[in-house]
Design a protein around this motif. Structure first.
Motif, mmCIF file in Angstrom:
data_model
loop_
_atom_site.group_PDB
_atom_site.id
_atom_site.type_symbol
_atom_site.label_atom_id
_atom_site.label_comp_id
_atom_site.label_asym_id
_atom_site.label_seq_id
_atom_site.Cartn_x
_atom_site.Cartn_y
_atom_site.Cartn_z
ATOM 1 N N VAL A 1 9.153 3.201 7.647
ATOM 2 C CA VAL A 1 8.680 2.244 6.696
ATOM 3 C C VAL A 1 8.572 2.655 5.247
ATOM 4 O O VAL A 1 8.832 1.977 4.170
ATOM 5 N N ILE A 2 8.076 3.882 5.213
ATOM 6 C CA ILE A 2 7.893 4.578 4.042
ATOM 7 C C ILE A 2 9.120 4.995 3.198
ATOM 8 O O ILE A 2 9.442 4.602 2.074
ATOM 9 N N ALA A 3 10.253 5.404 4.184
ATOM 10 C CA ALA A 3 11.699 5.411 3.397
ATOM 11 C C ALA A 3 11.973 4.327 2.875
ATOM 12 O O ALA A 3 12.727 3.977 1.868
ATOM 13 N N TYR A 4 11.878 3.168 3.748
ATOM 14 C CA TYR A 4 12.220 1.758 3.331
ATOM 15 C C TYR A 4 11.554 1.296 1.952
ATOM 16 O O TYR A 4 12.338 0.833 1.150
ATOM 17 N N CYS A 5 10.307 1.509 1.807
ATOM 18 C CA CYS A 5 9.616 1.343 0.563
ATOM 19 C C CYS A 5 10.130 2.176 -0.573
ATOM 20 O O CYS A 5 10.185 1.657 -1.759
ATOM 21 N N GLU A 6 10.448 3.592 -0.098
ATOM 22 C CA GLU A 6 11.013 4.433 -1.343
ATOM 23 C C GLU A 6 12.358 3.914 -1.748
ATOM 24 O O GLU A 6 12.545 3.894 -3.225
ATOM 25 N N CYS A 7 13.262 3.225 -0.826
ATOM 26 C CA CYS A 7 14.364 2.754 -1.233
ATOM 27 C C CYS A 7 14.474 1.378 -2.197
ATOM 28 O O CYS A 7 15.150 1.362 -3.065
ATOM 29 N N GLN A 8 13.152 0.699 -1.852
ATOM 30 C CA GLN A 8 12.945 -0.652 -2.565
ATOM 31 C C GLN A 8 12.475 -0.041 -4.237
ATOM 32 O O GLN A 8 13.000 -0.746 -5.146
ATOM 33 N N ILE A 9 11.725 0.975 -4.173
ATOM 34 C CA ILE A 9 11.391 1.541 -5.706
ATOM 35 C C ILE A 9 12.657 1.902 -6.406
ATOM 36 O O ILE A 9 12.832 1.701 -7.635
ATOM 37 N N MET A 10 13.445 2.536 -5.574
ATOM 38 C CA MET A 10 14.714 3.222 -6.418
ATOM 39 C C MET A 10 15.480 1.955 -6.798
ATOM 40 O O MET A 10 16.240 1.936 -7.711
ATOM 41 N N LYS A 11 15.841 0.907 -5.904
ATOM 42 C CA LYS A 11 16.197 -0.522 -6.253
ATOM 43 C C LYS A 11 15.921 -1.020 -7.565
ATOM 44 O O LYS A 11 16.553 -1.496 -8.273
ATOM 45 N N GLN A 12 14.383 -0.929 -7.537
ATOM 46 C CA GLN A 12 13.799 -1.682 -8.856
ATOM 47 C C GLN A 12 13.954 -0.755 -9.874
ATOM 48 O O GLN A 12 14.333 -1.483 -10.968
ATOM 49 N N GLU B 1 0.651 -1.002 0.085
ATOM 50 C CA GLU B 1 -0.105 0.114 0.025
ATOM 51 C C GLU B 1 0.977 1.356 0.152
ATOM 52 O O GLU B 1 0.604 2.233 -0.617
ATOM 53 N N LEU B 2 1.863 1.241 0.759
ATOM 54 C CA LEU B 2 2.847 2.274 0.807
ATOM 55 C C LEU B 2 3.539 2.521 -0.880
ATOM 56 O O LEU B 2 3.765 3.653 -1.069
ATOM 57 N N LYS B 3 3.925 1.531 -1.254
ATOM 58 C CA LYS B 3 4.533 1.793 -2.504
ATOM 59 C C LYS B 3 3.457 2.425 -3.570
ATOM 60 O O LYS B 3 3.898 3.112 -4.415
ATOM 61 N N ASP B 4 2.414 1.854 -3.388
ATOM 62 C CA ASP B 4 1.276 2.399 -4.490
ATOM 63 C C ASP B 4 1.020 3.901 -4.035
ATOM 64 O O ASP B 4 0.740 4.749 -4.724
ATOM 65 N N PHE B 5 0.966 4.307 -2.710
ATOM 66 C CA PHE B 5 1.193 5.696 -2.275
ATOM 67 C C PHE B 5 2.190 6.455 -2.986
ATOM 68 O O PHE B 5 1.755 7.479 -3.394
ATOM 69 N N LEU B 6 3.454 5.904 -2.600
ATOM 70 C CA LEU B 6 4.760 6.825 -3.132
ATOM 71 C C LEU B 6 4.676 7.016 -4.705
ATOM 72 O O LEU B 6 5.359 7.694 -5.133
ATOM 73 N N SER B 7 3.612 6.125 -5.213
ATOM 74 C CA SER B 7 3.752 6.376 -6.855
ATOM 75 C C SER B 7 2.572 7.323 -7.396
ATOM 76 O O SER B 7 2.521 7.703 -8.407
ATOM 77 N N ILE B 8 1.791 7.948 -6.291
ATOM 78 C CA ILE B 8 0.747 8.919 -6.733
ATOM 79 C C ILE B 8 1.025 10.046 -6.069
ATOM 80 O O ILE B 8 0.042 11.143 -6.397
#
Length: 337
Positions: free
Chosen positions: A164-175, A46-53
């Motif tokens: 946790v949000i920063a953790y997810c943002e790092c995962q997006i950057m990694k992807q 859910e946080l990754k989706d949030f970070l995408s919008i």
């Protein structure tokens, strides 16, 4: 992500944020078991989706989190999202432990020189202490974080959620990084961060946009290189179009018995590549290849040459009696170097 956007298309950003708050609270209240792991995965999705919008300046609730994230990317030597997510995960665990068991002394006193903090937080993030201070800790001169008095649940959970949000943002950057590398396109973590800072979208959208930008930049550099190369070739062809090079020589005056040669600004038009090691002279309007000569009356050398040197002793044996145009240099003396 598409389902998430569709299901929230009629919700305001505040309503979406409230949903994330409730999901995070449920995650914190759940006991350590398999159900908690499932809730963690759902929270991350859910946080990754949030970070995408959401715009970049609205990703984090705390300014301290935004500061730590940006400074880590820009200032940390050998930064990588792989390591940064470890640091944010460690901060999240610190906050979760404090929230669930605030009476534990080991959670109220954090030694910054401890092995765990040094390897998990200090080595991967810049100014991470600011996030602990946002939880209520005080940084002491002996490199220790101390929390006195009762905790503020809102402050602690804000840090936990932001981590946790920063953790997810790092995962997006990694992807994004992995996607570009798979396309054999070179990029840096700083470039990915700057793109995420100025663009809204998912990881797949960022990969497409960055790939296009990288390829366009590469083509622009190639065109610039081709232009420079073409200009150099054109200049080279122009200078050798008639097979002739131009070599400018200082003017000089030659005098001989009974003959006075005019002063010339000598311009040789022999092909330069043909005689790279020689100079040329113009005598009486005729261009000569520059074997060395000395006028006996003037006692001055007109040229310098890598193969001959003029003699100051004019009584030595002459090595050259006649020039190509018939000028008499019988009084000139030469010696091979």
């Amino acid at each position: 992500m598409a389902d998430y956007i569709i299901s929230n298309e009629f919700k305001t950003m505040e309503e979406i944020w409230d949903d994330l708050l409730r999901l995070h609270w449920d995650y914190l209240d759940t006991e350590e078991n398999m159900e908690k792991l499932k809730m963690r995965r759902k929270l991350e999705d859910e946080l990754k989706d949030f970070l995408s919008i959401v715009q970049h300046d609205r990703k984090f609730f705390l300014t301290e989190t935004a500061h730590v994230f940006k400074q880590s990317v820009l200032r940390l030597d050998q930064f990588s999202a792989y390591k940064a997510l470890m640091g944010f995960e460690a901060i999240s665990q610190y906050a979760n432990n404090l929230f669930r068991k605030p009476w534990r002394k080991e959670y109220r006193c954090i030694k910054l020189y401890s092995g765990y903090y040094q390897h998990e937080v200090k080595a991967n993030l810049i100014d991470a202490e600011k996030m602990f201070e946002a939880m209520g800790y005080t940084l002491l001169p002996n490199h220790t974080l101390i929390l006195e008095g009762p905790i503020c649940p809102d402050q602690v959970t804000n840090v936990s959620r932001d981590a946790v949000i920063a953790y997810c943002e790092c995962q997006i950057m990694k992807q994004i990084f992995q996607g570009l590398i798979a396309m054999q396109l070179q990029t840096t973590w700083q470039e990915i961060f700057e793109f995420r800072e100025t663009h809204i979208g998912s990881a797949s959208q960022a990969i497409k946009s960055m790939a296009y930008a990288i390829e366009k930049r590469r083509q622009r550099k190639e065109r610039q290189y081709d232009g420079i190369h073409a200009a150099a070739v054109a200049a080279d062809r122009s200078s050798h179009s008639s097979g002739m090079g131009v070599y400018h020589q200082p003017s000089c005056s030659l005098q001989n018995t009974g003959n006075i040669y005019e002063t010339y600004t000598m311009v040789n038009r022999y092909p330069l590549p043909a005689f790279p090691d020689h100079h040329y002279s113009q005598i009486g309007g005729t261009i000569e290849r520059g074997e060395h000569f000395v006028d006996t009356n003037m006692g001055t050398c007109c040229h310098q040459n890598s193969h001959y040197e003029c003699l100051s002793n004019f009584n030595s044996r002459s090595l050259m009696q006649k020039s190509k145009n018939g000028a008499d240099y019988s009084n000139c003396n030469f010696q091979s170097k």
